[in-house]
Enzyme design. Structure first.
Site, PDB file in Angstrom:
ATOM      1  N   HIS A 154       0.823  -1.212   0.000  1.00 11.20           N
ATOM      2  CA  HIS A 154       0.000   0.000   0.000  1.00 11.20           C
ATOM      3  C   HIS A 154       0.855   1.260   0.000  1.00 11.20           C
ATOM      4  O   HIS A 154       0.459   2.281  -0.581  1.00 11.20           O
ATOM      5  CB  HIS A 154      -0.930   0.005   1.215  1.00 11.20           C
ATOM      6  CG  HIS A 154      -1.720   1.276   1.362  1.00 11.20           C
ATOM      7  ND1 HIS A 154      -2.580   1.732   0.388  1.00 11.20           N
ATOM      8  CD2 HIS A 154      -1.769   2.197   2.368  1.00 11.20           C
ATOM      9  CE1 HIS A 154      -3.127   2.874   0.782  1.00 11.20           C
ATOM     10  NE2 HIS A 154      -2.648   3.175   1.969  1.00 11.20           N
ATOM     11  N   ASN A 194       6.172  10.198  -9.473  1.00 11.43           N
ATOM     12  CA  ASN A 194       5.952  11.290  -8.528  1.00 11.43           C
ATOM     13  C   ASN A 194       5.944  10.696  -7.132  1.00 11.43           C
ATOM     14  O   ASN A 194       5.236   9.720  -6.875  1.00 11.43           O
ATOM     15  CB  ASN A 194       4.608  11.975  -8.782  1.00 11.43           C
ATOM     16  CG  ASN A 194       4.545  12.638 -10.146  1.00 11.43           C
ATOM     17  OD1 ASN A 194       5.543  13.110 -10.660  1.00 11.43           O
ATOM     18  ND2 ASN A 194       3.362  12.668 -10.733  1.00 11.43           N
ATOM     19  N   HIS A 205       0.469   4.394  -2.784  1.00 10.93           N
ATOM     20  CA  HIS A 205       0.919   3.119  -3.341  1.00 10.93           C
ATOM     21  C   HIS A 205       2.173   3.339  -4.196  1.00 10.93           C
ATOM     22  O   HIS A 205       2.225   4.275  -4.985  1.00 10.93           O
ATOM     23  CB  HIS A 205      -0.197   2.522  -4.202  1.00 10.93           C
ATOM     24  CG  HIS A 205       0.024   1.088  -4.554  1.00 10.93           C
ATOM     25  ND1 HIS A 205      -0.747   0.062  -4.045  1.00 10.93           N
ATOM     26  CD2 HIS A 205       0.950   0.495  -5.354  1.00 10.93           C
ATOM     27  CE1 HIS A 205      -0.316  -1.085  -4.522  1.00 10.93           C
ATOM     28  NE2 HIS A 205       0.716  -0.848  -5.320  1.00 10.93           N
ATOM     29  N   HIS A 207       4.165   3.495  -7.131  1.00  6.92           N
ATOM     30  CA  HIS A 207       3.822   3.391  -8.550  1.00  6.92           C
ATOM     31  C   HIS A 207       4.406   4.555  -9.322  1.00  6.92           C
ATOM     32  O   HIS A 207       4.814   5.567  -8.748  1.00  6.92           O
ATOM     33  CB  HIS A 207       2.301   3.363  -8.735  1.00  6.92           C
ATOM     34  CG  HIS A 207       1.631   4.698  -8.545  1.00  6.92           C
ATOM     35  ND1 HIS A 207       1.464   5.285  -7.309  1.00  6.92           N
ATOM     36  CD2 HIS A 207       1.100   5.567  -9.445  1.00  6.92           C
ATOM     37  CE1 HIS A 207       0.853   6.449  -7.444  1.00  6.92           C
ATOM     38  NE2 HIS A 207       0.627   6.649  -8.730  1.00  6.92           N
ATOM     39  N   GLN A 209       4.153   6.256 -13.692  1.00 14.99           N
ATOM     40  CA  GLN A 209       3.296   6.342 -14.864  1.00 14.99           C
ATOM     41  C   GLN A 209       4.154   6.401 -16.120  1.00 14.99           C
ATOM     42  O   GLN A 209       5.357   6.643 -16.061  1.00 14.99           O
ATOM     43  CB  GLN A 209       2.406   7.585 -14.782  1.00 14.99           C
ATOM     44  CG  GLN A 209       1.484   7.607 -13.575  1.00 14.99           C
ATOM     45  CD  GLN A 209       0.651   8.873 -13.516  1.00 14.99           C
ATOM     46  OE1 GLN A 209      -0.226   9.103 -14.338  1.00 14.99           O
ATOM     47  NE2 GLN A 209       0.924   9.713 -12.519  1.00 14.99           N
TER      48      GLN A 209
END
Length: 406
Positions: A154, A194, A205, A207, A209
């Site tokens: 998470h 970011n 979380h 991650h 892009q």
């Protein structure tokens, strides 16, 4: 478009899938994965995807602005049990139906796409048209936007991954760069992460892009103009000068990280490959292997500057898909607005309105602080070597100090 056929690591398994509304989902399994080959099916009933965004040209600059109103509906700092990037559970109808190591999927409300260009259309003609200035020009925001989930945890960031998991993410970047570059109408592919609420992150979380643009972005256009003025060896010459200068942070066989000569941000780091590589798809397996370790060292060192995690944007600049492939080199640019433990640099009048930057920290001073922080982080890891890093590790906030530890 790629100059040579990409080479991918056979130890990292790629498993394509499809979400309930037809969006692509790709699983990337670690080389040392403990997961089975089976993946759950996305059985959700989803509304149709939002209408494709459109973009408008600013005639005063020539820049294109995508108007993507559907992004207003994206999730904002959800509780852990409703994390939309975690594997689905009976109580959490998230975007990823199965357990995973690394997962990549099409953004449900993208800034660009899912519409694409006309197959076989001339990329050169499209660019010439996009660069033409006119009044109230509009176009469909074709392209593709994808989400890259680094871990099912998470909370966390790239720096909290194990080396094996970091290597899997890098492999995913290479795969997706090759695939997205082949889509009709795509002119530039941009992987990025970011990190931190101060940057505007809405999901804790771990991650990143990948944006696939239908035009060449303003920053890259400025780089192309600089190359046209200086010559095609610009990026190679910058790297050679920095490798022999006082701002180097880390260097390996294939990569060097340094604080740039004219750093704009209080924390700014560039990392380049030693040979000319236009994008991730053109890197070798050896280059990706070394990058996994160096990149983790770099990010953990940046976090070691203060007693709490450092917000940043990690931007992987790649060559345009259809031009200047031999001139523009793959480059990581990490920037952070953090100028002290409890102070941020805000872009106000001069920077925001005029693009005229004023640096708060001398690049040589920043480089010295970062070198010490990287060494401290490495020492910490050696001390705790018997407690292995897990991919569920999260960056926990701590009390702040008045300045960097270095």
């Amino acid at each position: 478009m790629h100059d040579t056929e990409p080479v991918f690591d056979p130890a990292i398994t790629v498993r394509p899938a499809v979400l309930a509304d037809g969006r692509d989902l790709i699983y990337f399994d670690d080389a040392d994965t403990t997961l089975s080959a089976e993946r759950s099916v996305d059985a959700r009933t989803l509304d149709p995807r939002p209408a494709n965004a459109h973009m408008r040209q600013d005639p005063l600059t020539g820049e294109w602005v995508s108007i993507a109103a559907a992004r207003q509906n994206r999730v904002m700092l959800p509780p852990a049990h409703l994390d939309p990037l975690a594997p689905q559970t009976p109580d959490n109808p998230s975007e990823i139906p199965s357990v995973y190591d690394v997962a990549v999927f099409e953004n449900r409300s993208p800034s660009f796409g899912p519409a694409l260009g006309e197959p076989g259309a001339s990329a050169a003609d499209a660019l010439a048209d996009l660069r033409r200035i006119g009044l109230e020009r509009t176009k469909t925001s074709i392209g593709r936007c994808e989400v890259v989930c680094f871990s099912p945890a998470h909370e966390g960031s790239f720096g909290s991954l194990s080396r094996s998991r970091a290597r899997t993410v890098i492999e995913a970047w290479a795969h997706r760069t090759a695939a997205l570059s082949a889509l009709p109408g795509v002119q530039e592919v941009f992987p990025f992460e970011n990190r931190g609420r101060e940057i505007g992150v809405t999901l804790p979380h771990p991650h990143g892009q990948i944006y696939s643009y239908p035009y060449i972005t303003p920053r890259t256009e400025r780089l192309l103009a600089a190359i046209d003025d200086y010559g095609p060896t610009l990026m190679a010459d910058v790297l050679e000068r920095e490798r022999n200068g006082p701002r180097v942070l880390l260097s390996g066989e294939h990569w060097t990280a340094f604080v740039p000569f004219a750093a704009r941000w209080p924390i700014e780091v560039h990392l380049l490959p030693h040979r000319h590589v236009p994008d991730f798809a053109a890197t070798t397996l050896a280059e990706r292997d070394e990058l996994a370790g160096l990149y983790l060292q770099l990010l953990r060192g940046i976090d070691r500057l203060y007693d709490s995690p450092t917000p940043y944007i990690a931007a992987w600049h790649q060559a345009p898909v259809h031009e200047h492939r031999d001139d523009v080199r793959l480059m990581l640019q990490i920037t952070s607005p953090r100028r002290a433990a409890d102070k941020l640099k805000f872009l106000a009048g001069s920077e925001a309105a005029k693009g005229a930057w004023i640096g708060d920290v001398a690049p040589e001073t920043a480089a010295e602080a970062l070198r010490r922080a990287i060494a401290d982080a490495a020492s910490d890891e050696t001390t705790t070597a018997n407690t292995p890093t897990t991919d569920a590790a999260a960056s926990a906030p701590a009390s702040e100090t008045e300045g960097p530890r270095a």
